[in-house]
Structure formats: C-alpha cells, structure tokens
Design a protein around this motif. Sequence first.
Motif, PDB file in Angstrom:
ATOM      1  N   LEU A   1     -10.552  -4.795   5.332  1.00 12.98           N
ATOM      2  CA  LEU A   1     -11.301  -5.892   4.710  1.00 12.98           C
ATOM      3  C   LEU A   1     -12.729  -5.465   4.393  1.00 12.98           C
ATOM      4  O   LEU A   1     -13.259  -5.733   3.307  1.00 12.98           O
ATOM      5  CB  LEU A   1     -11.308  -7.102   5.644  1.00 12.98           C
ATOM      6  CG  LEU A   1     -10.080  -8.015   5.555  1.00 12.98           C
ATOM      7  CD1 LEU A   1     -10.128  -9.046   6.662  1.00 12.98           C
ATOM      8  CD2 LEU A   1     -10.032  -8.700   4.197  1.00 12.98           C
TER       9      LEU A   1
ATOM     10  N   HIS B   1     -12.856  -3.185   1.555  1.00 11.66           N
ATOM     11  CA  HIS B   1     -12.569  -3.885   0.308  1.00 11.66           C
ATOM     12  C   HIS B   1     -13.810  -4.610  -0.205  1.00 11.66           C
ATOM     13  O   HIS B   1     -14.176  -4.489  -1.380  1.00 11.66           O
ATOM     14  CB  HIS B   1     -11.433  -4.880   0.548  1.00 11.66           C
ATOM     15  CG  HIS B   1     -11.080  -5.678  -0.676  1.00 11.66           C
ATOM     16  ND1 HIS B   1     -10.321  -5.153  -1.696  1.00 11.66           N
ATOM     17  CD2 HIS B   1     -11.414  -6.929  -1.054  1.00 11.66           C
ATOM     18  CE1 HIS B   1     -10.182  -6.067  -2.640  1.00 11.66           C
ATOM     19  NE2 HIS B   1     -10.831  -7.154  -2.270  1.00 11.66           N
TER      20      HIS B   1
ATOM     21  N   GLN C   1     -16.051  -4.190  -3.428  1.00 10.29           N
ATOM     22  CA  GLN C   1     -16.133  -5.278  -4.391  1.00 10.29           C
ATOM     23  C   GLN C   1     -17.551  -5.517  -4.888  1.00 10.29           C
ATOM     24  O   GLN C   1     -17.767  -6.185  -5.884  1.00 10.29           O
ATOM     25  CB  GLN C   1     -15.594  -6.569  -3.767  1.00 10.29           C
ATOM     26  CG  GLN C   1     -14.074  -6.637  -3.743  1.00 10.29           C
ATOM     27  CD  GLN C   1     -13.489  -6.656  -5.146  1.00 10.29           C
ATOM     28  OE1 GLN C   1     -13.938  -7.396  -5.996  1.00 10.29           O
ATOM     29  NE2 GLN C   1     -12.490  -5.828  -5.387  1.00 10.29           N
TER      30      GLN C   1
ATOM     31  N   ARG D   1      -9.460 -14.521  -9.016  1.00 13.79           N
ATOM     32  CA  ARG D   1      -9.745 -13.999  -7.679  1.00 13.79           C
ATOM     33  C   ARG D   1      -8.459 -13.581  -6.982  1.00 13.79           C
ATOM     34  O   ARG D   1      -8.387 -12.508  -6.373  1.00 13.79           O
ATOM     35  CB  ARG D   1     -10.437 -15.079  -6.844  1.00 13.79           C
ATOM     36  CG  ARG D   1     -11.919 -15.145  -7.062  1.00 13.79           C
ATOM     37  CD  ARG D   1     -12.523 -16.118  -6.091  1.00 13.79           C
ATOM     38  NE  ARG D   1     -13.889 -16.435  -6.456  1.00 13.79           N
ATOM     39  CZ  ARG D   1     -14.569 -17.402  -5.890  1.00 13.79           C
ATOM     40  NH1 ARG D   1     -13.999 -18.178  -4.990  1.00 13.79           N
ATOM     41  NH2 ARG D   1     -15.816 -17.634  -6.244  1.00 13.79           N
TER      42      ARG D   1
ATOM     43  N   ARG E   1      -7.110 -10.464  -8.488  1.00 11.91           N
ATOM     44  CA  ARG E   1      -7.867  -9.264  -8.112  1.00 11.91           C
ATOM     45  C   ARG E   1      -7.636  -8.898  -6.653  1.00 11.91           C
ATOM     46  O   ARG E   1      -7.913  -7.777  -6.237  1.00 11.91           O
ATOM     47  CB  ARG E   1      -9.354  -9.485  -8.351  1.00 11.91           C
ATOM     48  CG  ARG E   1      -9.721  -9.445  -9.816  1.00 11.91           C
ATOM     49  CD  ARG E   1     -11.189  -9.624 -10.007  1.00 11.91           C
ATOM     50  NE  ARG E   1     -11.560  -9.592 -11.418  1.00 11.91           N
ATOM     51  CZ  ARG E   1     -12.784  -9.784 -11.853  1.00 11.91           C
ATOM     52  NH1 ARG E   1     -13.750 -10.054 -10.999  1.00 11.91           N
ATOM     53  NH2 ARG E   1     -13.057  -9.727 -13.128  1.00 11.91           N
ATOM     54  N   SER E   2      -7.184  -9.848  -5.873  1.00 12.79           N
ATOM     55  CA  SER E   2      -7.000  -9.589  -4.447  1.00 12.79           C
ATOM     56  C   SER E   2      -5.638  -9.001  -4.136  1.00 12.79           C
ATOM     57  O   SER E   2      -5.354  -8.721  -2.979  1.00 12.79           O
ATOM     58  CB  SER E   2      -7.166 -10.894  -3.657  1.00 12.79           C
ATOM     59  OG  SER E   2      -8.446 -11.422  -3.872  1.00 12.79           O
TER      60      SER E   2
ATOM     61  N   LEU F   1      -5.687  -5.797  -2.159  1.00 14.95           N
ATOM     62  CA  LEU F   1      -6.112  -6.052  -0.782  1.00 14.95           C
ATOM     63  C   LEU F   1      -4.966  -6.653   0.021  1.00 14.95           C
ATOM     64  O   LEU F   1      -4.715  -6.251   1.170  1.00 14.95           O
ATOM     65  CB  LEU F   1      -7.316  -6.996  -0.784  1.00 14.95           C
ATOM     66  CG  LEU F   1      -7.742  -7.477   0.612  1.00 14.95           C
ATOM     67  CD1 LEU F   1      -8.273  -6.313   1.421  1.00 14.95           C
ATOM     68  CD2 LEU F   1      -8.775  -8.566   0.514  1.00 14.95           C
ATOM     69  N   LEU F   2      -4.284  -7.618  -0.585  1.00 11.71           N
ATOM     70  CA  LEU F   2      -3.189  -8.263   0.135  1.00 11.71           C
ATOM     71  C   LEU F   2      -2.106  -7.253   0.512  1.00 11.71           C
ATOM     72  O   LEU F   2      -1.613  -7.242   1.639  1.00 11.71           O
ATOM     73  CB  LEU F   2      -2.585  -9.374  -0.728  1.00 11.71           C
ATOM     74  CG  LEU F   2      -3.472 -10.596  -0.923  1.00 11.71           C
ATOM     75  CD1 LEU F   2      -2.815 -11.591  -1.867  1.00 11.71           C
ATOM     76  CD2 LEU F   2      -3.765 -11.260   0.415  1.00 11.71           C
TER      77      LEU F   2
END
Lengths: 311, 659
Positions: free
Chosen positions: B19, B22, B26, B54, B57-58, B61-62
């Motif tokens: 996180l 990330h 970002q 959002r 774009r995540s 990350l997910l």
Amino acid sequence: MGPTHSPAKFLPQITAKACEVNFLASTHIDFPTRAAVESLAQKYLLPLPREMRSPRPGELTGRRTGSSVEYQDRKDFSPGDDLRHVDWRGFARSDRMTVKLYREEIMPRFNIIIDGSASMGVTPQKAVRRLEMAMLFWLMARHLHGNVSTWLANGSAPLRLETPLDIARHPDAETDAPLAAMAASPATRPGGISIVISDLLFPFDPGRLPTLFGQPDQLLVVQVLSAFEANPGEGLQAGAMLRLQNAEAPEHLDVRLNSATVEQYLRRLRALQSDLADALRRRGGAMATIRDVDDLDSACRIMHTAGVLAL
Amino acid sequence: MTLLYPWGLLGLLSLPVILGLHFFRQQRQHRRVGGLHLWDFARVATPAGRRFERLHRSLPLLFQLLAALLLTLLLAGLDWPRQSTGQSYVVVLDDSISMQATSSGKSSAERAQDALAKWAPAADSYTLILAGRVPTVLVGPGATRAQFLDALSRWKPESNAADFQRAINVAQKFATSAMRVLLVTDAPNQAGQVVFSAEAANSPASSSSVSDDGKSTAPSAAPRIIPWGVGSPANNNAIIFADRFRPEPGSERVIATVQRFGQPGKPARLEAFLGDTMLGSQEVNLATTKPVTVQLNFKAINQPIRLQLSPKDALAADNEAVLLPGLQKTVTAWVDPALPHRESFIRAIQAVPGCELTENPAAADVVLTVDRPGSAANFGGTAGATESSEPSSAERYPRANRIYRFTADAASSQSLRIAEGRDLVFGEESRLAQNLSMEGVLWPFLSSTAPSPSLALSADIAYTSIPLLFQEQSATRNQATYKANLVLASTNIFRHPAWPVLMMNIMNDSRENLPGISRSNLRSGENLLLNLPAAADRLSSRSASADGTPLTLWHEGDSKPAQTWTETAPTVLSGLRTGHWVIRRGGSEKSPVAAEFMVNLFSSTESDLQPMSSQQPDFSELRADGSQQTRQNFLIFYALLAALCCCVILAWKYEDAGH
C-alpha cells in the motif's frame, strides 16, 4: 551539457551587463560557455546557398561576376559593356576587343529568428541552449561579415534584438503561436538566410511552416528540446503518474507514463520532425534537433550531420 | 480450516508495504512541457466519473494485494482437511503357511479375508503388512478400502514362518498414536506375547525420558496393537523331515520323519511317487505324538521323488514333500609317492565314502604331499612366487582346492612353529577338528626347543596353542594350502584312531569346497551354501559367471527371476520360501541350469495347529478416541496457487497497461 554551469545563476548576469553595453562590450561579459561557443563558431561555418538573391555588395566573394578586383574571366566586347574593363593591351596585340570579368563581392543577409515563447524556458538548460545556439549562429554570421539581424518571435510582431544576449531583456511570452506574426514582419524579406531556433512544440502544419518565413535563399531550423520532450521514458519509472503543465497556457494533462504512452508520443514527435524536414529539404533548407542536455560539441555534430552547419 | 504453518501469516506484513509503495508511486510528478498537443492521446478517459476512474486505476493495487494475501495463505499452509472423520489403520496379517489350515471348510486365511472385508470402514485408510519371515508392505500407507480389499483378495499365505516382532516394528513406523495396529493371525495367544512385549517397550515407563533438570518428560505415544484371532485348533499329521541318499550304488533310500500334532490318531500312510507312479508306501503308526521315522528303499532314481502323507487333514502343505536326487560329489585325492607311510594315507582315504584316488596330481581335488625344504610354498612365502623355475601350486595342481604338506623327517622340522594368530586353523571350531581326539598322539614339534623330541598330546594342552595345521598364504582364492605341524617319521598318528577321522575331515572339507551347491534338499529357513564357479573365483572375474552371463535364481512357477547376480553371486542363500528353485546361467527361463534345489516346509511350528484359536477383537477399541485422522486437501493448495498466478498476471497486465 558541455561546460558545467548553473544557467539560473549566470543568466541574470548576462542580462544585466547586456543591457549596459553594446556587442563589442558584451564580448567581454563573463559568459560561462562563451569560450566554447566562440571556439565552435571558429570551427564551423554556415552553409551558404549556391545563389543568393540581391545581396548587398560586401566583403564576401560571390560566385557571380561583379566588380571586385579578383579576376574571373574574359569575354568578347558587346555593346553596353563597361569600357573601363576593356582589355586595351589585348586589343592592341590581337586586334580583338575583349572585356575582363571580375568576381562579385557580396554581403549575405542573415535573419536569426529566436522563439520567444515560454516553452523555451521549461528547463534552465533549454533556455541556455537557446541562447548558446543564437550566439553561435550570430557569431558565425558575423565571421562572414554578413548583415545579421536577430529577431525574437513572441506571437506578435517580432522584436529586433541588438544581439542574442538581449533575449534576457524580454520575458518569455505565454503564447502557443510564437511564429504567427512572422509573415508580415521585416524578418521575412525575400532572400537572405533565415535561421530559426525554436522547440516547434506548438500546433502547426509542417508543410506550410517554411512559408511563414517568406522566400529566404536558405532556411535553417534548429529544434531545441528538453530531455523529457525528446524522450519522456528516459529516467522515469514505468507507470509513474505525471501532471504535464503547459508552459504557454494555464492548462495541464494527467498521464500515466508507461511504455505504450511513451511510444505513441515519440511516434507523433518523429512524424512531426520528419514532415518538417521533408518540407525544408524541398526548399533547400535543413533541420536539426538537439537536446538541452547534450553538450555543445555533440549538438554541433548533430547540426553538421543534418546540414545546418558546415566545416 | 487449519493453518499448517501459522508463522507464514507474517507475510501479511507485506500488505501495508505494498500500500505504501502504491501511494508513494501515486504521487504525481509535475513536468513543464512546451506543448500538450502531442500528448492529447494520453488523456485518461473517465466515462463513468471520478469514482469509476479511481476504481479502475486501483486494479493493479487490488491484484497486488490479493496476490500477497494468497501468497501468505500458501506460506501459512491454509488447508481444509479432507475426510476429517477418516481413520488410518495398520493391519498386520499373519503370512505363515499355517494360515492355510482348513477348518469347517474354510482356511484361516479366508476367514481373515472375510472378517476384514466385513469390518473395514469405507472412509478409513489402511496399510497392510504381511508378517512373514521378512515383513512386506502389501498395500499402503493410506490406501483406500477398495485398494485394501483388492490386495487382500490376491493374498495367499506362503511364508514358512511369521516374525511378528519385525512386522510390528515396521507397523509402528507407519502408525501414529491416533492409529490402531490390527494384528490378524491364527494364533492370537502366541502373537499376544509379541504384542505385550511391543507395548511394554512403548509404555510410558520405558519410553519416558528424564531431562537435564531431572524432570520426566512426556512419554512418546505408541499406537495400540489389537490382536484378532482367526484360527481354529485342529489335529494335523505332518512330514517334519525327509531326505534321500544312495547307501550304495544302484539303490536309493528315502528317510522321512512323520509326526502327529494334537490328539493321537489313526495310522497314516506315507507314499512315494515318481511323477504319478507310486514307488512304494509304508504305514506310519501315529498312536503317539512322538516323531516316527520311516525308511523307503528303491532302485537308484535320478528324478525327483514326491512324498505324500494320507489321509488329508487340516493343513495340506505339510503332507507333501518333494526330494531331488542327492548330490554326489566325489573327492579325488592324490598322495605324493614320496610321502612316508603312504599306505596309511591310502587306506584312510579309501575308507572315506565318496572318495577316490588318482595318480595324476593335476586331476586331484585334494593333494597330500611332502613339504620340501626350500619349496616356494614353504612357511612365510607366497606359493609360486619365490622361485620362477619351479611351477607354483596352482600350476602343478590346477584342480585342487586343498593342498596339505607334511614334514617327512626331523631334518626339516625347523620349519615347524607355534601358532601365531590368524594362521591357526586347527582349533576347536574348525571343520577339520570335528570328532577328532588327539589324546595319546606322539606329536613331535619344535624339536630344537622342546625338552623332548616328541610330546604326547594330553587333554590339558589346548589345541589352539599347539596347532596341527597352519594355513599358508595362497595365490588363488579357491585353493587353500595347509602345512602340517607334524613330523611323519616320528609320530604314531598312523596307528591312532584320530588318523582316519582326520583324513575323513580333510576329504569332507574338500568335498564342501567342490563347485556346486551344498545340498539339494533343504528345510524351510535353512541356509544354502553356494560354491558356484563364478562365485568361487570372484577375484579373477567381476562378472557373476566366468563368461560374463548373469546368474539368475528362479522359483518354480514364477515368470521372473527372484534374484539376478550380474557381478558376484552370493556364497549363502537364506530366507527362501518353499518350492523348487533353479539357478540358471542367463536371464531366461530356458537358460542352462547351474544348480537346482528343493525347499520343503518341514516346520513343526507351522504344522502344530493346536495353539490356533479364534478371538474377536474389541471393536469399540478399534476407533481411536478424540483425535481423528485428517488428510491434507491438496485441492486447496492448487486452487490458491492458481489464484496467485492469475493475480500476478493481472497485476502485471494492468500495471503495464497504465492503469
């Protein structure tokens, strides 16, 4: 860059002193890359066109017949020829009236057109590189004893500068069409050699750009780009988020820089450069793209390879 | 749900790290550029608004977080155990021939198969170990009920003994404290002794240990052993021994010992068959349970003779025996004409059965010769190595496996000596000393140092310190040379009763070293001495047979050889099951026969069916309390692994796509 210097520090010095002195005096300014630029100006030459329209008589030997003292050829007398050039001795020997021909002496005219928009100052290196290029061409033109005019294009009528150092006296204009008013200016009189120093990062038609500068005998374009403008992927992590701020307008663009984005941008940039180079080549001109991070020697080699400079 | 390695959950610490990285990435960097018209293609389209953008774009990350989570679960060994109610059993099954004993129309083996098939729960797993002379894992560990029953249906007891101790030792290797070891046998009382000793060895008192601080540590848990009797006591007649030999040329004699196990019964009849032709029969009185020896005489036969005891009884396996022709190994001896008292040598040798004399030393198996002073084969020298002009023993006596050198007179007696360590062969345990009493023999030795030139050997002088024979170093492995610590000119041994015994021992010793197997008819569990030419001369050739072809051991009825010896054949065969065995030169069933022998049961232990009994186990004890066996569910592991791969690929894909 070649010599290490801090452009942000020396620019004000140049500006302050350039305001006070003329060119002869300005040569004494402590200019960090002055020695390098002067050395390169001695090393390289400006390529002259084979024919130049209506040059003023000057000190440079032209290719056509003129009134200099340098003997070129002789021909049979025809009515209208200058009787002062009749070879009387030859007439006495051979009973044939001939006329001596002498090479013309010319003074080429140079127009150095400098992009005065804010985009030329996105990085300090880029601003310095613009100045260095302007000085280099100005010095080389002076070496040819040419009639040199320096113009600052900032969207409105171009400003005539005494020397390239006068750039610092004028703030960069926030315009995305710095060459818009060139067509009606004295800088675009027919003939002469026009040298354009710009990043060309504004919307324009590559095929019509050369027409903005009138009918010059030769048009040389030097595109100065920052390292990021030349290759955005260099030194940046893939996937990084970027906010691109337009230097000439209050607008920005958020992009994520990945390999596909970089590739697409470079494809468009090269297409622009290629189209412009083709248009210039058709008119006997040349174009070179240099980066602000290249040292001066490398930049000159690039320009020489592209035909903008000669040895 | 269980975690096999909970420390793996430390991998969750990677989530905040991902996180952090990330959000660090970002953070937008600002760049001033000369114009944006070349970048307009890169404008991120946000058709569904900022929230969707959002989320979109995540995605990398997910997927990165999900991949880290899945990796953590893999490291922690996430598992949903399969068949949590299943239990593992180790079944030790008596593989001895006595399990073939029939009672009420069913053998003990069939009763064991039926009982186990009826009992075995479907959801449990099994390990089946056969308790024979050597324990064998027939199926498992962790076999399903179907596999267990399939192996059980194909099983037939044929071992000549059951070693429960070794089988339970193997079972305990497979079993844990939560398991049960089920011992299925026809003699549960006998097996109970083994169980008791095994449980005593694993009891807390014996297995608990004391730590350094003096406190007793927890005992090591042992699996519970539960006997299950499937036998039934019965009276049984059995041939407990039989052999055949030729008392004289042209005649064959079979000696058999028959015993009645259980209550005294009616007389039985022992019949001898050559193929299907009966050679003879004799009634055996089995009014007592003592062994009865029966003798049958026939003409000399070179085929196998089958003995059969009738009438049939509970165990058929011990009512029959097959006897192959006895081995006739004739020892050929050569007596050196220069030997003093040569006639005594010849008479003693002629008295030994299966021996003959020869005048050709090259054709002799045993050589009795004079020890000549200065001979290459003298004490301390290597035979045939010191004098090149004189042929070595191996060259002079190429066939001999034993060479005995005797000192002719006292003039050469300085070469005699007292035994020194390993060269002593004439000890109490020597084959040459069997039934040999040297008391009263005038035994002159060490004439230069002894007070008397000769010494009568008495009982208080140990043979081990005054040896009769020394073994010399030999050039070949299958040829032994002995030096007699005896002066023939001044001994009375020729007139002593020990002399023919000594000669007989010498001849029999040579006979046992003749090429071939030691016996052709064996009792189960008996060892067989092999002296095959290939095995006898291993130093000269690395291959099992002299010509390089392997030797194979075949059991009658098998399609594959039981053993193959490509390099060296063993000198002893042990643990052979009953039946007809053949040693062949080559790997095929039709390869030439090198030797053959028969292994008959002849086991009083297996034939005695009186200790057999039936004993039902306590089925309530069969299932372990509390702790239930579980199996790792590898499906979970593979599912997590596949999901991890997908997440990594998607994270990489979306990351590269610029989301």
